[in-house]
Design a protein around this motif. Structure first.
Motif, mmCIF file in Angstrom:
data_model
loop_
_atom_site.group_PDB
_atom_site.id
_atom_site.type_symbol
_atom_site.label_atom_id
_atom_site.label_comp_id
_atom_site.label_asym_id
_atom_site.label_seq_id
_atom_site.Cartn_x
_atom_site.Cartn_y
_atom_site.Cartn_z
ATOM 1 N N GLY A 1 17.808 -16.055 -5.387
ATOM 2 C CA GLY A 1 18.296 -15.109 -6.515
ATOM 3 C C GLY A 1 17.877 -15.789 -7.731
ATOM 4 O O GLY A 1 17.504 -15.040 -8.688
ATOM 5 N N MET A 2 18.708 -17.258 -7.729
ATOM 6 C CA MET A 2 18.544 -17.745 -9.092
ATOM 7 C C MET A 2 17.360 -18.137 -9.591
ATOM 8 O O MET A 2 16.909 -17.991 -10.861
ATOM 9 N N ASN A 3 16.269 -18.447 -8.470
ATOM 10 C CA ASN A 3 14.901 -18.693 -9.190
ATOM 11 C C ASN A 3 14.298 -17.297 -9.305
ATOM 12 O O ASN A 3 13.477 -17.328 -10.344
ATOM 13 N N ILE A 4 14.642 -16.288 -8.986
ATOM 14 C CA ILE A 4 13.933 -14.946 -9.468
ATOM 15 C C ILE A 4 14.681 -14.598 -10.848
ATOM 16 O O ILE A 4 13.804 -13.985 -11.596
ATOM 17 N N VAL A 5 15.946 -15.006 -10.985
ATOM 18 C CA VAL A 5 16.694 -14.456 -12.206
ATOM 19 C C VAL A 5 16.193 -15.170 -13.350
ATOM 20 O O VAL A 5 16.249 -14.492 -14.501
ATOM 21 N N VAL A 6 15.474 -16.315 -13.079
ATOM 22 C CA VAL A 6 15.137 -16.879 -14.457
ATOM 23 C C VAL A 6 13.573 -16.418 -14.644
ATOM 24 O O VAL A 6 13.067 -17.061 -15.753
ATOM 25 N N ILE B 1 24.275 -12.115 1.900
ATOM 26 C CA ILE B 1 23.305 -11.657 0.736
ATOM 27 C C ILE B 1 23.992 -10.992 -0.268
ATOM 28 O O ILE B 1 23.638 -11.235 -1.746
ATOM 29 N N SER B 2 24.819 -10.119 0.107
ATOM 30 C CA SER B 2 25.703 -9.407 -1.058
ATOM 31 C C SER B 2 26.359 -10.263 -2.123
ATOM 32 O O SER B 2 26.124 -10.374 -3.437
ATOM 33 N N LEU B 3 26.943 -11.328 -1.592
ATOM 34 C CA LEU B 3 27.812 -12.267 -2.393
ATOM 35 C C LEU B 3 26.856 -13.080 -2.998
ATOM 36 O O LEU B 3 26.952 -13.473 -4.370
ATOM 37 N N GLY B 4 25.709 -13.509 -2.311
ATOM 38 C CA GLY B 4 24.715 -14.448 -2.983
ATOM 39 C C GLY B 4 23.939 -13.995 -4.426
ATOM 40 O O GLY B 4 23.859 -14.328 -5.311
ATOM 41 N N PHE B 5 23.505 -12.498 -3.903
ATOM 42 C CA PHE B 5 22.872 -11.846 -4.952
ATOM 43 C C PHE B 5 23.786 -11.779 -6.051
ATOM 44 O O PHE B 5 23.404 -11.794 -7.316
ATOM 45 N N LEU B 6 24.890 -11.071 -5.882
ATOM 46 C CA LEU B 6 25.731 -11.111 -7.042
ATOM 47 C C LEU B 6 26.094 -12.232 -7.761
ATOM 48 O O LEU B 6 26.053 -12.384 -9.017
ATOM 49 N N ALA B 7 26.439 -13.617 -7.106
ATOM 50 C CA ALA B 7 26.593 -14.451 -7.836
ATOM 51 C C ALA B 7 25.309 -15.000 -8.680
ATOM 52 O O ALA B 7 25.720 -15.741 -9.673
ATOM 53 N N ALA B 8 24.185 -14.952 -8.278
ATOM 54 C CA ALA B 8 23.136 -15.137 -8.768
ATOM 55 C C ALA B 8 22.909 -14.257 -10.393
ATOM 56 O O ALA B 8 22.458 -14.622 -11.202
ATOM 57 N N THR B 9 23.084 -12.984 -9.977
ATOM 58 C CA THR B 9 22.862 -12.051 -11.216
ATOM 59 C C THR B 9 24.141 -12.084 -12.101
ATOM 60 O O THR B 9 23.889 -12.155 -13.240
ATOM 61 N N ALA C 1 12.585 -11.706 -2.651
ATOM 62 C CA ALA C 1 13.312 -12.430 -1.793
ATOM 63 C C ALA C 1 13.075 -12.268 -0.112
ATOM 64 O O ALA C 1 13.586 -13.130 0.670
ATOM 65 N N PHE C 2 12.504 -11.137 0.118
ATOM 66 C CA PHE C 2 12.331 -10.465 1.565
ATOM 67 C C PHE C 2 11.676 -12.021 2.360
ATOM 68 O O PHE C 2 12.189 -12.175 3.370
ATOM 69 N N ALA C 3 10.457 -12.521 1.907
ATOM 70 C CA ALA C 3 10.027 -13.488 2.709
ATOM 71 C C ALA C 3 10.812 -14.583 3.163
ATOM 72 O O ALA C 3 11.281 -14.799 4.398
ATOM 73 N N PRO C 4 11.629 -15.347 2.130
ATOM 74 C CA PRO C 4 12.197 -16.407 2.493
ATOM 75 C C PRO C 4 13.553 -16.119 3.419
ATOM 76 O O PRO C 4 13.772 -16.588 4.072
ATOM 77 N N LEU C 5 14.142 -14.881 3.116
ATOM 78 C CA LEU C 5 15.258 -14.523 3.702
ATOM 79 C C LEU C 5 14.868 -14.164 4.952
ATOM 80 O O LEU C 5 15.783 -14.176 6.158
ATOM 81 N N LEU C 6 13.606 -13.509 5.424
ATOM 82 C CA LEU C 6 13.536 -13.406 6.828
ATOM 83 C C LEU C 6 13.282 -14.596 7.494
ATOM 84 O O LEU C 6 13.732 -14.517 8.953
ATOM 85 N N ALA C 7 12.632 -15.446 7.116
ATOM 86 C CA ALA C 7 12.493 -16.757 7.761
ATOM 87 C C ALA C 7 14.070 -17.170 8.070
ATOM 88 O O ALA C 7 14.300 -17.835 9.091
ATOM 89 N N GLU C 8 14.710 -17.051 7.080
ATOM 90 C CA GLU C 8 16.168 -17.708 7.210
ATOM 91 C C GLU C 8 16.872 -16.945 8.334
ATOM 92 O O GLU C 8 17.645 -17.463 9.021
ATOM 93 N N PHE C 9 16.605 -15.439 8.415
ATOM 94 C CA PHE C 9 17.162 -14.816 9.623
ATOM 95 C C PHE C 9 16.932 -15.338 10.878
ATOM 96 O O PHE C 9 17.683 -15.539 11.390
ATOM 97 N N GLY C 10 15.748 -15.547 11.094
ATOM 98 C CA GLY C 10 15.362 -16.149 12.189
ATOM 99 C C GLY C 10 15.797 -17.423 12.614
ATOM 100 O O GLY C 10 16.659 -17.839 13.638
ATOM 101 N N LEU C 11 16.167 -18.350 11.609
ATOM 102 C CA LEU C 11 16.607 -19.662 11.808
ATOM 103 C C LEU C 11 18.145 -19.425 11.946
ATOM 104 O O LEU C 11 18.925 -20.121 13.022
ATOM 105 N N ARG C 12 18.863 -18.753 11.277
ATOM 106 C CA ARG C 12 20.122 -18.304 11.237
ATOM 107 C C ARG C 12 20.495 -17.764 12.794
ATOM 108 O O ARG C 12 21.432 -17.960 13.349
#
Lengths: 332, 551, 395
Positions: free
Chosen positions: C271-276, C196-204, C302-313
């Motif tokens: 992140g990219m979806n939100i950034v635009v 998440i840290s790297l992903g958000f940094l990359a998006a921002t 980003a909370f909702a999709p990431l929470l679902a992803e946490f379960g999958l991961r």
């Protein structure tokens, strides 16, 4: 067409570059191993001269980048080097007369053929089955059929491969001896025998892969059926058959091929566990065994083979998606 | 099926929408009668149920919709109880549908002419060669360029307006008795729209087809329909023939719809000579990456308390100019000055004071407000950030701002954006901009996504705020009635260049640049004869995009 | 009394039933006006016929002799179904307004999932108090069979018997929850933190940082994860083979880093979806700092999709660790771990045909593997429901 050719050649180039980088990663990873191999291999009988001789013969005394390029060039000629396990190091301790280095390629080639056979049998069952169930589930979504399919596939993809494997062994090998529980095939068996011994591992893999493919196919088709042009086709009074075959299917090709290629790529990781459970003589089992005894060249080679297959399948998925998108195929 | 029986007779129709477990009444006791060769306009705001009613006239309901009462008769056939086979024989052959987005309604995998010939072939109306020849003939009648070969292209290879006409031709392929036009020109530019309107009208007249024309644009319906029916949230409000409806509407709601276009603020006098403009663009040229410049050598000034409207169609460079002013896109050449002080080109190099003076209000309220923040936070953050207020003081200021935009603080301060309507969200966007106490606000198509009545409210609010706080506005829009309503000066842009600029009154009276002239004349007016007069004046060849490409 | 059908009879009946429904249905439907019968399609007829005949087969098997495993499976499914239903009803009437609303929109599967996750969590946390013995405690009596009956080779002290070394299987199963689930959870948290840290940094921040990170991630993702993990574990065991704790630690690090690539991809995309979005642009133009932008504007959305992803991961990490342990290169003894237990107990499968004690013994390795599968299924049920809700909201 020029446009498409350019995009595809770029992708191919990227694929080759990725393979190259992956080979560097694999090589460096393996060479991070500690200590002196020659020493470890000889163990008790390690005299300094024997150690030096082995190091020279195995090329362990050259600098790392030389070793890498030697290995790479060898790989491109399908020479993966010599296997430590098969090598007869006793000669260095002075006990036998001739040096015998078994080549890695000799070990891998027949195993690779076996794994391909297993993958082929699995694909032959899994692909048509999952496409059929996926399309039906999408057409009759929210019906009982769909709900049952959804729950069973969810259960299937949640189970580790060894769970599915042992359940199948219990049901189809121990309780009702339909198939053998050990799949030790070898050359010299005829096709029917091979097939019978391969069925259980293939069924195990099928159950897991079908689940993934069916869910993805269903999602892709549902997405497609919600498109405005499908509604337009309905509003033109076309028969449901024509709508599916002429309007939905041509646009479904790209996502479905993508799904199949991705799942075949996923199959590669599943093969490892299944081959170990059923003692199937494929690349996966060889890999696990070599990891345990730290036979470096074999480990390197297996990794490379897996990575190459994985990358090629992903590349295939990519290229097929591009080719089946009319917007990219025919520019404005 | 006598000649006096109506073609379509819908009586007391009731349709429910089902989402998860909740039921909402979409169509509430609506009746409709349509004779052969007649065109009925269906008017209403978004959510009125016009699309649902139009599809119901075909006997079709979308997923999640259910007919719960009433009758639908088409030429004596009861569409509610008919079997799927019977309905399938009618659809495409005797009743056709033209959707809002042609690009989405054509299958990207097949050529246009194949999709055109599909319906006649499957319904057994004609052979393939006959159908193709007929298609080419229709394309010619609809004045499509290269009628012989345009059908043999794929949908993505043809432009939006042309595709819409091709879809109209496709609807005509079986010579149906009835065509439903569902907002066919809503997504098109004004100059493209007029070509499609002419095409539709001609073809409907030539083949004496009955039509239901669905739209939210009153001026458009005035040109196309013989009778008009008004819908409001699933209820029938009024029905009359077009001229009576325009001249003497009975219901209050109908009257309010008509009134929107009449709001007009008088133009302010020009700024005094030598006055320092609030914002000044000097020879700005900008591009994205290393591509061709999107904005070329643009210069204009915006003075205190004035509204400058920047008008143009999509791709003209209006939004890019705004991005240059805010500093998101540093120009290649030229500069932007605030009160005669040159602003750093990149927003990251500007001081907080400079950033504060230029605020922006966005078009889509859904993406303009953070859906996870409460209204109080959304407005409160700039208050805290710029003015340094905290705690009780901050809350007081937020309440003041809410009252300024005519929303009750007690009710709204703790709500989430999802609980507000489009117009209310837009007001919050205005409050957020005001919270910074700026001198200049860019309004980027702020009313384009709103219904007419709500849009009028926003424009009135903006006008009032401008008076009270001496704000300067840059109004980006493609809608000329908005310009007429609140602008003082107008800048017309085309392909990145300023085509014409000047005070509003001058712009709306000739003589003007040929493009401005075309733009102005392409906007439909509330006069049923407007289109006929225009055709008589210019001829069908000299309208819309065809005329633009000749410039 | 109800004979069970062989495969040939079963298929014949299905086809016959389908034909009867399809043709007969049209006649009856036309005569009586029942639309459902009249409009029945071929696939529908086949489906209904399949359902009825298979149901019959299931009932015949259940009430017939033998088929122990089938009966256990039926008991299991029905039991879980009831448990899930009861839990769902409980949640609808007990709790805060927010939880009650949540339970109302939940299907039975998701309720069951949450119940199971809670159960696993409790067992994992309180393993020390629940388990009768220690996980590495060795007893004199090795190879005791389950069932607790001394006459059948069991012992009342060890309900599920002991393994070849003499450790109590029940205790090891319970401690397995703590070890396998606990380690998987920690690994997923670590993967998420990195990703998440790297992903958000990359998006921002975008630009060069984004390009470099994306390329590195692409490279790492082009080797199948299990293979890469095995490769890296070889090196880890070579360096630290003797120190079991270090091997486990390295496994956590390796899997966390490899899995963080997927988390990176997702959080970058989200992140990219939100950034635009316009509201993000508005915040940028205000001059807000990077930390504010990430924590206050991006993260809540980003909370909702990431929470679902946490379960999958979590599921994926959990399965990978179990597989690695099964292959012998994961969690090391003496820690009890389900994957290792499956391998250790796998020979018991051959006991299945033995009368009375056979099925229970044969199911020992299946219990360990089943424990893995059950948790993963539970998490997947919950994630499935979350994703369904999220997509519904968008429409």
């Amino acid at each position: 067409m020029n446009n498409v050719a350019m995009i595809i050649s770029k992708r191919l180039g990227l694929g080759v570059l990725t393979m190259f980088m992956v080979s560097i990663i694999i090589f460096s990873a393996v060479n991070m191993l500690p200590g002196d191999f020659a020493q470890a291999l000889l163990g008790q009988s390690a005299t300094p001269e024997a150690v030096a001789a082995i190091r020279k013969d195995l090329g362990l005394d050259k600098p790392i980048h030389t070793r890498y390029f030697d290995w790479l060039i060898g790989v491109m000629q399908f020479d993966f080097g010599t296997s430590f396990a098969k090598a007869n190091f006793a000669t260095y301790a002075g006990t036998t007369a001739d040096v015998n280095f078994g080549s890695v390629a000799d070990q891998i080639a027949p195993r690779f053929a076996n794994t391909l056979f297993l993958a082929a049998v699995t694909a032959a069952i899994a692909v048509p089955l999952s496409l059929l169930i996926g399309v039906l589930a999408a057409l009759y979504r929210y019906s009982i059929f769909d709900r049952i399919a959804n729950i069973s596939t969810l259960t299937s993809i949640s189970s580790p491969e060894f769970f599915v494997a042992y359940v199948l062994i219990l049901l189809l090998a121990v309780l009702n001896p339909v198939f053998p529980s050990l799949s030790n095939i070898h050359d010299g068996m005829d096709f029917a025998q091979k097939l019978q011994k391969t069925m259980l591992p293939a069924l195990t893999l099928t159950l897991v892969v079908t689940a993934h493919m069916m869910r993805m196919t269903r999602a892709a088709i549902i997405n497609l059926l919600a498109s405005p042009y499908i509604e337009m086709a309905r509003l033109k009074g076309l028969s449901p058959f024509r709508i599916i075959v002429f309007h939905a299917l041509p646009n479904a090709l790209a996502p479905i091929i993508n799904v199949i290629a991705l799942n075949l790529a996923y199959l590669i990781t599943g093969v490892v566990v299944v081959e170990v459970v059923f003692v199937y003589p494929g690349v996966g089992q060889l890999f696990v065994d070599s990891v345990k005894i730290r036979d470096i060249p074999v480990v390197q080679a297996c990794c490379l083979v897996f990575a190459a297959a994985y990358i090629s399948l992903n590349l295939l998925a990519d290229v097929m998606s591009i080719l089946s998108n009319p917007r990219l195929r025919l520019p404005k | 099926m006598s000649a006096t029986e109506p073609l379509v007779k819908i009586s007391n129709l009731e349709i429910d929408g089902i989402a998860d477990e909740t039921r909402t009444r979409i169509i509430n006791n609506v009746s409709l009668e349509l004779n052969r060769g007649e065109v009925m306009g269906l008017i209403g705001e978004s959510g009125a149920g016009k699309s649902t009613l139009g599809l119901a006239a075909m006997g079709f309901t979308r997923d999640g919709c259910e007919i719960v009462g009433g009758n639908i008769m088409f030429d004596g056939i009861d569409l509610v109880t008919a079997t799927p086979d019977v309905k399938r024989q009618l659809l495409g052959k005797r009743i056709a549908y033209v959707a809002q987005s042609a690009a989405a309604s054509f299958n990207p995998a097949h050529k246009i002419i194949n999709q055109h010939a599909e319906a006649p072939l499957c319904h057994g109306v004609s052979s393939r060669t006959e159908a193709e020849a007929d298609a080419i003939d229709l394309y010619e009648r609809l004045r499509l360029p290269n009628p012989d070969e345009i059908g043999f292209r794929y949908p993505h290879q043809v432009s939006g307006g042309q595709l819409q006409r091709a879809m109209t031709a496709m609807a005509m392929s079986c010579r149906p008795d009835l065509i439903i036009f569902d907002e066919p020109t809503t997504a098109l530019d004004v100059t493209t729209q007029i070509e499609v309107l002419v095409a539709i009208r001609e073809i409907v007249e030539q083949f004496q087809t009955a039509a239901i024309y669905i739209t939210h644009d009153l001026a458009v319906v005035a040109q196309m329909a013989d009778r008009v029916k008004v819908l409001l949230r699933g209820d029938e409000v009024e029905e009359a023939d077009t001229r009576t409806m325009l001249d003497a509407p009975r219901e209050d709601y109908t009257k309010s719809l008509w009134a929107v276009r009449s709001f007009q603020r008088p133009q302010k006098p020009l700024a005094k000579k030598g006055a320092v403009p609030v914002i000044s663009l000097r020879n700005v040229t900008a591009a994205y990456g290393s591509n061709d410049p999107v904005v070329r050598d643009v210069s204009f000034d915006i003075h205190e308390g004035r509204t400058v409207a920047v008008v143009g169609e999509s791709g003209s460079g209006k939004s890019t100019t705004a991005r240059c002013i805010t500093g998101l896109l540093p120009p290649m050449t030229g500069e932007i000055a605030f009160q005669n002080q040159v602003l750093p080109a990149d927003y990251r190099k500007r001081s907080v004071h400079q950033l504060r003076q230029v605020q922006m209000i966005y078009q889509m309220a859904d993406t303009a407000l953070n859906p996870r923040k409460r209204i109080g936070e959304i407005i409160g953050r700039p208050v805290e950030f710029y003015l340094g207020l905290k705690g009780a003081e901050k809350r007081r200021r937020v309440e003041e701002l809410l009252e300024l935009i005519e929303m009750d603080p007690k009710e709204y301060i703790n709500r989430l954006p999802s609980e507000l309507s489009g117009g209310q969200k837009q007001r919050i966007g205005i409050a957020r901009a005001l919270a910074a106490e700026p001198k200049f606000i860019i309004c980027d198509e702020v009313t384009s996504a709103l219904d007419q009545l709500v849009a009028e409210g926003i424009l009135k609010l903006l006008t009032r705020l401008q008076e009270e706080m001496k704000l300067s506005y840059m109004l980006i829009t493609h809608d000329l009635s908005t310009v007429r309503a609140i602008a003082d000066e107008v800048v017309v842009m085309k392909d990145g260049l300023i085509v014409e600029a000047g005070p509003k009154d001058e712009m709306f009276t000739p003589p003007h640049h040929a493009y401005t002239d075309l733009l102005l004349s392409s906007v439909p007016e509330m006069n049923p004869d407007w289109l006929d007069e225009l055709l008589a004046q210019r001829g069908a060849e000299n309208l819309g995009d065809a005329a633009v490409s000749k410039m | 009394m109800m004979p069970s059908l062989s495969f040939t009879y079963w298929s014949a009946l299905v086809v016959a039933g389908a034909l009867a429904l399809y043709f007969g249905g049209r006649q009856v439907g036309n005569a009586s006006g029942v639309a459902r019968l009249r409009d029945m399609s071929a696939t529908g007829a086949l489906g209904y016929s399949l359902l009825v005949v298979t149901l019959y087969q299931g009932i015949a098997l259940y009430f017939g002799p033998g088929a122990t495993f089938f009966k256990w499976a039926v008991h299991g499914v029905v039991g879980f179904g009831i448990a899930g239903y009861l839990f769902q009803q409980l949640g609808r009437h007990v709790g805060t307004r927010a939880t009650k609303k949540l339970f109302r929109s939940m299907p039975v599967t998701a309720a069951l999932g949450i119940l199971l996750i809670l159960a696993y969590a409790l067992i994992a946390i309180f393993a020390d108090f629940i388990a009768p013995y220690g996980q590495a405690e060795i007893f004199k009596d090795a190879n005791l069979l389950p069932g607790g009956d001394p006459g059948m080779g069991g012992s009342p002290d060890h309900l599920l018997g002991t393994d070849q070394i003499g450790r109590d299987i029940l205790s090891r199963l319970i401690y397995g929850a703590q070890n396998t689930v606990g380690i998987a959870f920690v690994t997923t948290l670590l993967a998420f933190f990195i990703g998440i840290s790297l992903g958000f940094l990359a998006a921002t921040i975008g630009g060069v940082l984004d390009q470099v990170l994306s390329r590195i991630v692409d490279m790492l993702m082009s080797i199948p994860q299990l293979i890469f993990a095995l490769l890296l574990m070889t090196i880890a065991t070579a360096w630290f083979g003797s120190e079991k704790g270090m091997v486990t630690l390295f496994m956590i690090l390796i899997i966390a880093v490899l899995d963080s690539t997927r988390v990176f991809r997702l959080s970058r995309a989200v992140g990219m979806n939100i950034v635009v979005m316009d509201f993000f642009e508005a915040a940028k133009l205000r001059g807000e700092k990077l930390s504010y932008l990430i924590f206050s504007e991006i993260a809540p959305n980003a909370f909702a999709p990431l929470l679902a992803e946490f379960g999958l991961r979590f599921c994926f990490v959990f399965l990978t660790i179990a597989s690695l342990s099964f292959l012998g290169i994961g969690i090391q003894p003496p820690l009890a771990d389900w994957g290792t237990m499956v391998r250790d107990l796998s020979q018991f499968i051959a006991y299945a045909p033995f009368p009375v004690v056979g099925p229970l013994t044969a199911s020992l390795p299946l219990m360990a593997a089943g424990a893995i599968a059950l948790l993963t299924v539970a998490v997947n049920f919950v994630v499935d429901w979350m994703l369904h809700r999220a997509s519904g909201l968008k429409e």
